[in-house]
Design a protein around this motif. Structure first.
Motif, short mmCIF file in Angstrom:
data_model
loop_
_atom_site.label_atom_id
_atom_site.label_comp_id
_atom_site.label_asym_id
_atom_site.label_seq_id
_atom_site.Cartn_x
_atom_site.Cartn_y
_atom_site.Cartn_z
N VAL A 95 -8.54 2.69 -5.75
CA VAL A 95 -8.06 2.84 -4.37
C VAL A 95 -6.55 2.63 -4.30
O VAL A 95 -5.84 3.33 -3.55
CB VAL A 95 -8.85 1.94 -3.38
CG1 VAL A 95 -8.66 0.49 -3.63
CG2 VAL A 95 -8.48 2.26 -1.93
N ILE A 96 -6.04 1.73 -5.12
CA ILE A 96 -4.57 1.53 -5.15
C ILE A 96 -3.90 2.81 -5.66
O ILE A 96 -2.92 3.29 -5.08
CB ILE A 96 -4.17 0.32 -6.05
CG1 ILE A 96 -4.74 -0.98 -5.49
CG2 ILE A 96 -2.66 0.23 -6.18
CD1 ILE A 96 -4.52 -2.20 -6.38
N LEU A 97 -4.46 3.38 -6.72
CA LEU A 97 -3.87 4.59 -7.30
C LEU A 97 -3.82 5.72 -6.28
O LEU A 97 -2.79 6.38 -6.12
CB LEU A 97 -4.65 5.02 -8.55
CG LEU A 97 -4.19 6.31 -9.22
CD1 LEU A 97 -2.74 6.22 -9.68
CD2 LEU A 97 -5.08 6.67 -10.42
N SER A 98 -4.94 5.94 -5.58
CA SER A 98 -4.91 7.07 -4.63
C SER A 98 -3.96 6.78 -3.47
O SER A 98 -3.30 7.69 -2.95
CB SER A 98 -6.32 7.45 -4.15
OG SER A 98 -6.95 6.33 -3.62
N THR A 99 -3.85 5.50 -3.08
CA THR A 99 -2.91 5.15 -1.99
C THR A 99 -1.47 5.42 -2.43
O THR A 99 -0.67 6.00 -1.67
CB THR A 99 -3.08 3.67 -1.60
OG1 THR A 99 -4.46 3.42 -1.36
CG2 THR A 99 -2.29 3.32 -0.37
N ILE A 100 -1.14 5.03 -3.64
CA ILE A 100 0.23 5.24 -4.15
C ILE A 100 0.52 6.74 -4.28
O ILE A 100 1.60 7.21 -3.93
CB ILE A 100 0.44 4.49 -5.49
CG1 ILE A 100 0.50 2.98 -5.24
CG2 ILE A 100 1.69 4.98 -6.22
CD1 ILE A 100 0.73 2.12 -6.46
N ARG A 101 -0.46 7.48 -4.78
CA ARG A 101 -0.30 8.94 -4.91
C ARG A 101 -0.02 9.60 -3.57
O ARG A 101 0.74 10.56 -3.48
CB ARG A 101 -1.60 9.53 -5.46
CG ARG A 101 -1.44 9.98 -6.85
CD ARG A 101 -2.40 11.04 -7.29
NE ARG A 101 -2.38 11.06 -8.74
CZ ARG A 101 -3.37 10.64 -9.51
NH1 ARG A 101 -4.50 10.23 -8.98
NH2 ARG A 101 -3.23 10.66 -10.82
N GLU A 102 -0.65 9.08 -2.53
CA GLU A 102 -0.44 9.66 -1.19
C GLU A 102 0.78 9.08 -0.51
O GLU A 102 1.09 9.43 0.63
CB GLU A 102 -1.68 9.39 -0.33
CG GLU A 102 -2.90 10.21 -0.73
CD GLU A 102 -4.18 9.66 -0.12
OE1 GLU A 102 -4.11 9.00 0.94
OE2 GLU A 102 -5.24 9.89 -0.71
N GLY A 103 1.45 8.14 -1.15
CA GLY A 103 2.65 7.54 -0.58
C GLY A 103 2.36 6.59 0.56
O GLY A 103 3.24 6.25 1.35
N LYS A 104 1.10 6.16 0.66
CA LYS A 104 0.73 5.26 1.76
C LYS A 104 0.84 3.79 1.34
O LYS A 104 1.14 3.49 0.19
CB LYS A 104 -0.71 5.58 2.19
CG LYS A 104 -0.81 6.96 2.80
CD LYS A 104 -2.20 7.21 3.32
CE LYS A 104 -2.25 8.56 4.02
NZ LYS A 104 -3.61 9.08 4.08
N ILE A 105 0.55 2.91 2.29
CA ILE A 105 0.69 1.47 2.02
C ILE A 105 -0.69 0.86 1.71
O ILE A 105 -1.63 1.03 2.47
CB ILE A 105 1.31 0.74 3.24
CG1 ILE A 105 2.62 1.43 3.69
CG2 ILE A 105 1.55 -0.74 2.94
CD1 ILE A 105 3.72 1.44 2.69
#
Ligand SMILES: Nc1ncnc2c1ncn2[C@@H]1O[C@H](COP(=O)(O)OP(=O)(O)O)[C@@H](O)[C@H]1O
Ligand SMILES: Nc1ccn([C@@H]2O[C@H](COP(=O)(O)OP(=O)(O)O)[C@@H](O)[C@H]2O)c(=O)n1
Ligand SMILES: [Mg+2]
Length: 231
Positions: A95-105
Motif C-alpha cells: 500500500v505504501i508503494l502504490s501510494t508513493i507511485r501515485e504521488g499521494k500521502i
C-alpha cells in the motif's frame, strides 16, 4: 529515551506578511527572516526537533546532509523510512508503494509510527525530520502521538520548473521520479502544504529559504539559523 521538559518561547524581532492565492482563497503568511530570528536553546534530555519542508526536488535531503555534518543532527527522512518499509517486505509495503507511485500521502499513522521508532532508538536529541509534515493530517498526528511541536521549521521555497528539472535528473532509481508522478506530487504539494506552512508561520517557527542557487549558497542561508547550536 528523551522526554520533553519544557517549551521555550520564541522571539522574533522582524516579520512581514505576504498574501497569496490558493484554490480561490487568499492566504496571508507571516514570514520571519532567518537572519533575525532566534531559536530555542536545546538541552540534552529534551528533543530539539526541526521539520524540513519543501516540494519534491527542492533540496531538502541535500541540505539535511550539510546540517548533519555541521551541527550533529540525526536525519530522519520520512520518504526514506517509507521506502525502507517497502524494501523490508512489511505488511504495509504494497500500500505504501502504490501510494508513493501515485504521488499521494501515506496515512499519517504509518509514517508517524516509523518516525517515532527512529527517534526512540536514537541516542541523539537533535532531529531533522525531512519531508514531514506534508499535510495538516500529518502535523496533527505527530503532535498527538509524540506530544510535542517542532522547535524550528525550515521551508525550502523553489520554483516548480526547477523542482521538476532536479527530480528528473536525480537518478536514484525512485519509482516516483518520472514526469507523471511529479505532476501529481506537485499538485498534492500545492494543495496540502500551504496550510502547514501557514500554521508554523503564524507560530513564528517558519524559516523560509530561497532554494535557488548552488548547494553551498543555500547552506550559507541555513547556517545562521543553527549557529547558536554547537555540534
Ligand atoms: N541547490 C541545488 N542546485 C541544483 N541541484 C540540486 C540542488 N540541491 C539539490 N540538488 C539536486 O536535486 C535533486 C533533488 O535534491 P534532494 O535533496 O533529493 O531534494 P528533496 O529531498 O527536496 O526532494 C538531487 O539530485 C540533488 O543532487
Ligand atoms: N510525510 C510523508 C513523506 C513522504 N511520503 C511519500 O513518500 C514520497 C517521497 O517522499 P520524499 O520526502 O522522499 O520525496 P522528496 O520530496 O524528497 O522528493 C512522497 O511523494 C509521498 O508519496 C508520505 O506519504 N508522507
Ligand atoms: Mg528527499
Amino acid at each position: 529515551m528523551w522526554r520533553r521538559v519544557a517549551s521555550v518561547s520564541h522571539l522574533f524581532s522582524h516579520s512581514k506578511s505576504t498574501k497569496f492565492n490558493q484554490g480561490g482563497s487568499t492566504f496571508k503568511i507571516w514570514e520571519t527572516f532567518t537572519s533575525e530570528s532566534e531559536i530555542p536553546t536545546p538541552s540534552k534530555g529534551s528533543p530539539f526537533i526541526t521539520f524540513v519542508l519543501g516540494g519534491p526536488g527542492s533540496g531538502k535531503g541535500t541540505q539535511c546532509a550539510k546540517i548533519v555534518e555541521a551541527f550533529g543532527f540525526t536525519h530522519i527522512s520520512a520518504g526514506d523510512l517509507l521506502r525502507r518499509e517497502i524494501a523490508s517486505g512489511s505488511a504495509y509495503g504494497s500500500v505504501i508503494l502504490s501510494t508513493i507511485r501515485e504521488g499521494k500521502i501515506v496515512p499519517s499513522q504509518v509514517t508517524v509510527q516509523l518516525i517515532q521508532k527512529e527517534m526512540e532508538s536514537s541516542d541523539n536529541y537533535k532531529f531533522l525530520i525531512d519531508g514531514f509534515p506534508r499535510s495538516e493530517e500529518n502535523r496533527k498526528a505527530f503532535e498527538q502521538t509524540i506530544g510535542t511541536e517542532p522547535d524550528v521549521v525550515l521551508f525550502f521555497d523553489c520554483p516548480e520548473q526547477e523542482m521538476v528539472k532536479r527530480v528528473l535528473n536525480r537518478n536514484q532509481g525512485r519509482v516516483d521520479d518520472n514526469i507523471d508522478t511529479i505532476k501529481k506530487r506537485l499538485e498534492i504539494f500545492d494543495e496540502l502544504n500551504w496550510p502547514v506552512i501557514n500554521y508554523y508561520s503564524q507560530r513564528g517557527k517558519l524559516h523560509k529559504i530561497n532554494a535557488v542557487g548552488t548547494v553551498d549558497e543555500i547552506f550559507e542561508k541555513v547556517r545562521p539559523i543553527f549557529a547558536p547550536l554547537s555540534k
